[in-house]
Design a protein around this motif. Structure first.
Motif, mmCIF file in Angstrom:
data_model
loop_
_atom_site.group_PDB
_atom_site.id
_atom_site.type_symbol
_atom_site.label_atom_id
_atom_site.label_comp_id
_atom_site.label_asym_id
_atom_site.label_seq_id
_atom_site.Cartn_x
_atom_site.Cartn_y
_atom_site.Cartn_z
ATOM 1 N N ILE A 187 52.786 77.951 25.482
ATOM 2 C CA ILE A 187 51.486 78.564 25.773
ATOM 3 C C ILE A 187 50.543 78.376 24.586
ATOM 4 O O ILE A 187 49.368 78.041 24.752
ATOM 5 C CB ILE A 187 51.653 80.058 26.110
ATOM 6 C CG1 ILE A 187 52.353 80.215 27.461
ATOM 7 C CG2 ILE A 187 50.297 80.759 26.138
ATOM 8 C CD1 ILE A 187 52.725 81.647 27.796
ATOM 9 N N GLN A 243 49.028 75.240 24.632
ATOM 10 C CA GLN A 243 48.269 75.035 25.866
ATOM 11 C C GLN A 243 48.941 74.034 26.806
ATOM 12 O O GLN A 243 48.286 73.377 27.616
ATOM 13 C CB GLN A 243 46.825 74.604 25.556
ATOM 14 C CG GLN A 243 46.050 75.643 24.766
ATOM 15 C CD GLN A 243 44.599 75.262 24.538
ATOM 16 O OE1 GLN A 243 44.157 74.188 24.925
ATOM 17 N NE2 GLN A 243 43.856 76.150 23.898
ATOM 18 N N TYR A 265 50.514 74.406 29.613
ATOM 19 C CA TYR A 265 50.772 75.428 30.623
ATOM 20 C C TYR A 265 51.763 74.978 31.688
ATOM 21 O O TYR A 265 52.547 75.784 32.183
ATOM 22 C CB TYR A 265 49.456 75.861 31.261
ATOM 23 C CG TYR A 265 48.456 76.401 30.261
ATOM 24 C CD1 TYR A 265 48.789 77.481 29.437
ATOM 25 C CD2 TYR A 265 47.197 75.831 30.117
ATOM 26 C CE1 TYR A 265 47.890 77.981 28.506
ATOM 27 C CE2 TYR A 265 46.286 76.320 29.179
ATOM 28 C CZ TYR A 265 46.648 77.387 28.384
ATOM 29 O OH TYR A 265 45.757 77.879 27.457
ATOM 30 N N ASP A 266 51.718 73.692 32.049
ATOM 31 C CA ASP A 266 52.655 73.210 33.077
ATOM 32 C C ASP A 266 54.094 73.338 32.604
ATOM 33 O O ASP A 266 54.984 73.781 33.347
ATOM 34 C CB ASP A 266 52.318 71.772 33.470
ATOM 35 C CG ASP A 266 52.248 70.830 32.263
ATOM 36 O OD1 ASP A 266 52.114 71.337 31.121
ATOM 37 O OD2 ASP A 266 52.315 69.607 32.459
ATOM 38 N N ALA A 312 55.109 75.389 30.219
ATOM 39 C CA ALA A 312 55.384 76.821 30.053
ATOM 40 C C ALA A 312 55.782 77.427 31.401
ATOM 41 O O ALA A 312 56.691 78.262 31.477
ATOM 42 C CB ALA A 312 54.155 77.531 29.494
ATOM 43 N N LEU A 315 49.516 82.222 34.132
ATOM 44 C CA LEU A 315 49.634 80.779 33.894
ATOM 45 C C LEU A 315 49.179 79.980 35.110
ATOM 46 O O LEU A 315 48.475 78.968 34.971
ATOM 47 C CB LEU A 315 51.080 80.432 33.537
ATOM 48 C CG LEU A 315 51.537 80.884 32.146
ATOM 49 C CD1 LEU A 315 53.049 80.730 32.003
ATOM 50 C CD2 LEU A 315 50.827 80.078 31.058
ATOM 51 N N GLN A 362 45.557 80.038 35.135
ATOM 52 C CA GLN A 362 45.010 79.101 34.154
ATOM 53 C C GLN A 362 44.925 77.694 34.732
ATOM 54 O O GLN A 362 44.023 76.916 34.413
ATOM 55 C CB GLN A 362 45.887 79.113 32.890
ATOM 56 C CG GLN A 362 45.326 78.347 31.713
ATOM 57 C CD GLN A 362 44.124 79.045 31.087
ATOM 58 O OE1 GLN A 362 44.085 80.263 31.000
ATOM 59 N NE2 GLN A 362 43.137 78.263 30.663
ATOM 60 N N GLU A 363 45.881 77.382 35.608
ATOM 61 C CA GLU A 363 45.927 76.061 36.232
ATOM 62 C C GLU A 363 45.153 76.017 37.558
ATOM 63 O O GLU A 363 45.134 74.987 38.223
ATOM 64 C CB GLU A 363 47.388 75.681 36.499
ATOM 65 C CG GLU A 363 48.240 75.546 35.247
ATOM 66 C CD GLU A 363 47.965 74.252 34.500
ATOM 67 O OE1 GLU A 363 48.478 73.198 34.915
ATOM 68 O OE2 GLU A 363 47.211 74.299 33.498
#
Length: 575
Positions: free
Chosen positions: A114, A117, A119-120, A122, A146, A149-150
Motif C-alpha cells: 500500500i 501504491q 494496490y493490485d 496489496a 483498496l 482506490q481501483e
C-alpha cells in the motif's frame, strides 16, 4: 546498522512461535540444529543492540535454511534501515509466501505494498490473508478501500456483502452501497438500499429525512415533501426536516414560505447555533445577490440575538455584515461590545474593537479594554502594546513604562518580532526622556536584537548618542541605514546631518541638511536650529541667521536661539 531496538514484545511473540514449530519436530537434522543456533544467537545480539552482528548472523541462518519464513521477516527490517527497498520487499514477500497463515507476515507485506501504491498486489495479499482469517472484518474494510482506490465497483459490492454476512446490515454499509450504486448510475438500487434502511429503522426519523433528501435531489419533489411532512407531523421541530423543507421552498422560489420557515428555525431554541449561523449566511447571500433586502437580514439577526448566545460567533458575523454594507460603525462597535460580554476571552473581538476605538483617539477607552484582556489573554502582546501606547500618547510615561514592562515579561520565542521590537523602542524613548540614558540604550539594543532594521529605533538611538557625543561612528552607521530606507524623510536626514556636524564634517552635513530643507514646512524648531548651526560652521552666516530666526519663530522663548541671533554666532560652548 539498526537505529533502534526492535519491539521486544513482538520479537518474543515471533520467537515463541518459531520455537514452538521447532519443538514439533522430534528429530532434528544437523542443518536444523545449526540454523536454530545461529538464528537464536542473532536474536540475542539484536536484543543487546549489536545490530551489525545480528544482521550477519541472520543472513548466515538464512543461507543454512532458505525455507525459514521468520529469518526473512527479520532481515526485511534490516534492509529497510539500509534503504534497500528491493531487498526489503523481497524478504517480506518471501516470509509471507513461506508462512501464509502468519497474520503478522501477511499484514506487513500488505502495508508495504500500500505504501508503494501497488494496490493490485496489496489486494492479492489481503485476499489471500482473509482466506485463513474470516474473523477479521477489519481486513475486509481495508479491501473495500483498496477496491475503491481501483474504482472496482463490483468488487466493492461483493466485499460489502461479505462484511454484512459477518456483521449484519449497518448504516455505514448501506450508505457505502448507495455511494457505489450512484457511481454505477443505478438509481433504482440506491432507492432500494435507502428504503431498506428506512424500513429496518422505522422509529429513526433521521433516516426518513435522509430518504426525503435523496428524493428531493433526485427530482421526486412531491414524494420528498410527503415524507418530510410525515416526519414533521411526528416531530414538528425536527431540525433536519425543517432545513430540507427550506431547501424545497428555496428551490421552488417560494420566498414567503422560505422566510417564514427561516424565522421559525431562528426562533427555535433547539436549533443548533451553527445551523443558525448557516441560515444567516444564506439570508445575507440572498440579500446581496437576489432581493437586496437588508431590513430582512437585520430582522433575522434581531431574532437570533434576542436569545442567549453560547459564543460570540453570530455577533462577529453581524459585525462583518455591518462592515460590508458600510455606514454602521456605531452599531458595529456596540455589537463587538456584546461579543466581548458573551465571550470575554475572545481576543479577536476585543482587538477589533480596540482598533476602532484607537482611530477615534479615545485612549481612555483603549486602556479600559486592554486591562481585562491581560487577564483573559496574558500571552497576547498586542493588548500591552496598545495600552502602553495609549498611556504614552496621554503623556503618562510611568504608566506606559509599567505596561510595556509587563508585556516584555510575556515575551517568548514565538512572540511577534515586530511588536516586541516596538515595545523596546518605545521603552527606550521613555527611559531617555527620564534622563536614564544607559537604560534607554539597553532597551534600544534589545529592540535591534529582535528587529535590526527598526528604523525608528535606529534614528532615535543614533540621535541621542550624537547629543551626548558618544560612539559617533556607530551612530553614523545606524543613521545611514535610516536614510537608505527612507531617503526623503526629513527627520532621518536631519539626524544624519547632525551626527556629521558632531564629527566636524560640516560640508558633508550641509549636503544632508539641504535635502531635509527641501521639506522646510515640516521641520520643527530643533531641526531648523541644526540647519542654522551647520550653515554657520560652513561660513554662511546669513543663511544661518535665517534658519535660527525660523526656529525662534516656532519657539519664541528659546534663550539659546536668541543669543545666537544676537551674537550672530554659536556660543563657544555649543560649537
Amino acid at each position: 546498522m539498526r537505529q533502534a531496538t526492535r519491539n521486544i514484545a513482538l520479537t518474543i511473540i515471533l520467537l515463541t512461535g518459531v520455537i514452538a514449530s521447532w519443538a514439533q519436530t522430534d528429530g532434528k537434522s544437523e542443518r536444523d540444529r545449526r540454523y536454530q543456533y545461529f538464528y537464536l544467537e542473532a536474536i540475542n545480539q539484536q536484543e543487546k543492540g549489536n545490530f551489525s552482528a545480528a544482521f550477519d548472523l541472520f543472513r548466515h541462518a538464512r543461507d543454512i535454511n532458505p525455507d525459514a519464513a521468520e529469518v526473512y521477516f527479520q532481515l526485511a527490517h534490516y534492509y529497510a534501515d539500509l534503504k534497500n527497498d528491493t531487498m526489503m520487499a523481497y524478504c517480506f514477500e518471501k516470509a509471507a509466501k513461506l508462512n501464509p497463515d502468519n497474520a503478522t507476515y501477511q499484514e506487513r507485506i500488505g502495508q508495504y505494498l500500500i505504501a508503494q501504491q501497488q494496490y493490485d498486489k496489496a489486494i492479492e495479499s489481503y485476499e489471500r490473508f482473509y482466506q485463513s482469517h474470516h474473523d477479521r472484518t477489519d481486513v475486509l474494510m481495508l479491501l473495500l478501500r483498496l477496491y475503491g482506490q481501483e474504482n472496482n465497483y463490483p468488487k466493492m459490492l461483493e466485499t460489502l456483502n461479505r462484511i454484512e454476512t459477518q456483521e449484519g446490515t449497518s448504516e455505514q454499509t448501506t450508505l457505502t452501497k448507495m455511494g457505489v450504486y450512484e457511481q454505477l448510475g443505478d438509481n433504482q438500487k440506491v432507492y432500494n438500499e435507502l428504503k431498506k434502511l428506512v424500513d429496518s429503522h422505522p422509529y429513526d426519523l433521521n433516516y426518513r429525512v435522509m430518504f426525503a433528501n435523496w428524493l428531493l435531489n433526485s427530482g421526486k419533489r412531491k414524494a420528498a415533501v410527503k415524507e418530510l411532512n410525515a416526519v414533521l407531523k411526528e416531530e414538528p421541530d425536527n431540525e433536519g426536516a425543517l432545513l430540507s423543507m427550506l431547501d424545497y421552498y428555496n428551490g421552488e422560489e417560494m420566498s414567503e414560505k422560505a422566510d417564514e420557515l427561516t424565522q421559525r428555525l431562528l426562533q427555535n431554541p433547539r436549533t443548533d447555533s451553527d445551523t443558525k449561523l448557516t441560515l444567516l449566511r444564506q439570508a445575507v447571500r440572498n440579500a446581496n445577490f437576489v432581493s437586496g433586502d437588508t431590513a430582512k437580514v437585520f430582522s433575522f439577526f434581531d431574532i437570533v440575538l434576542a436569545q442567549p448566545q453560547a459564543n460570540a460567533d453570530i455577533l462577529m458575523f453581524k459585525v462583518a455584515y455591518l462592515d460590508y454594507i458600510g455606514n454602521h460603525e456605531s452599531e458595529a462597535e456596540r455589537t463587538l461590545e456584546k461579543a466581548i460580554d458573551v465571550e470575554p476571552d475572545n481576543a479577536s473581538a476585543r482587538y477589533e474593537l480596540i482598533q476602532r476605538v484607537w482611530q477615534r483617539e479615545d485612549y481612555d477607552r483603549v486602556i479600559a479594554l486592554c486591562q481585562p484582556a491581560q487577564q483573559y489573554n496574558p500571552e497576547e502582546m498586542l493588548f500591552y502594546y496598545f495600552q502602553g501606547l495609549a498611556h504614552y500618547n496621554k503623556k503618562q510615561s510611568d504608566e506606559a513604562l509599567e505596561t510595556f514592562r509587563k508585556g516584555v515579561s510575556q515575551i517568548n520565542s514565538n512572540s511577534n518580532k515586530e511588536i516586541v521590537s516596538d515595545f523596546y523602542a518605545i521603552m527606550g524613548d521613555i527611559l531617555y526622556s527620564k534622563g536614564l540614558s544607559s537604560e534607554a540604550y539597553e532597551a534600544y539594543d534589545s529592540c535591534l536584537q529582535w528587529k535590526p532594521d527598526n528604523i525608528g529605533c535606529l534614528n532615535n538611538y543614533a540621535y541621542y548618542l550624537s547629543e551626548e557625543d558618544k560612539d559617533l561612528s556607530r551612530a553614523e552607521q545606524m543613521s545611514y541605514k535610516t536614510i537608505q530606507a527612507e531617503p526623503d524623510n526629513s527627520t532621518f536626514l536631519d539626524t544624519y546631518a547632525w551626527i556629521l556636524f558632531h564629527q566636524q564634517r560640516y560640508e558633508d552635513a550641509k549636503i544632508y541638511i539641504d535635502q531635509a530643507l527641501r521639506n522646510d514646512s515640516t521641520l520643527n524648531e530643533e531641526e531648523l536650529g541644526h540647519a542654522g548651526d551647520i550653515y554657520f560652521m560652513t561660513g554662511d552666516t546669513d543663511r544661518a541667521l535665517e534658519y535660527w530666526q525660523k526656529a525662534l519663530d516656532k519657539d519664541p522663548e528659546n534663550a539659546l536661539l536668541q543669543e545666537k541671533i544676537k551674537q550672530k554666532r554659536i556660543p563657544e560652548t555649543k560649537k
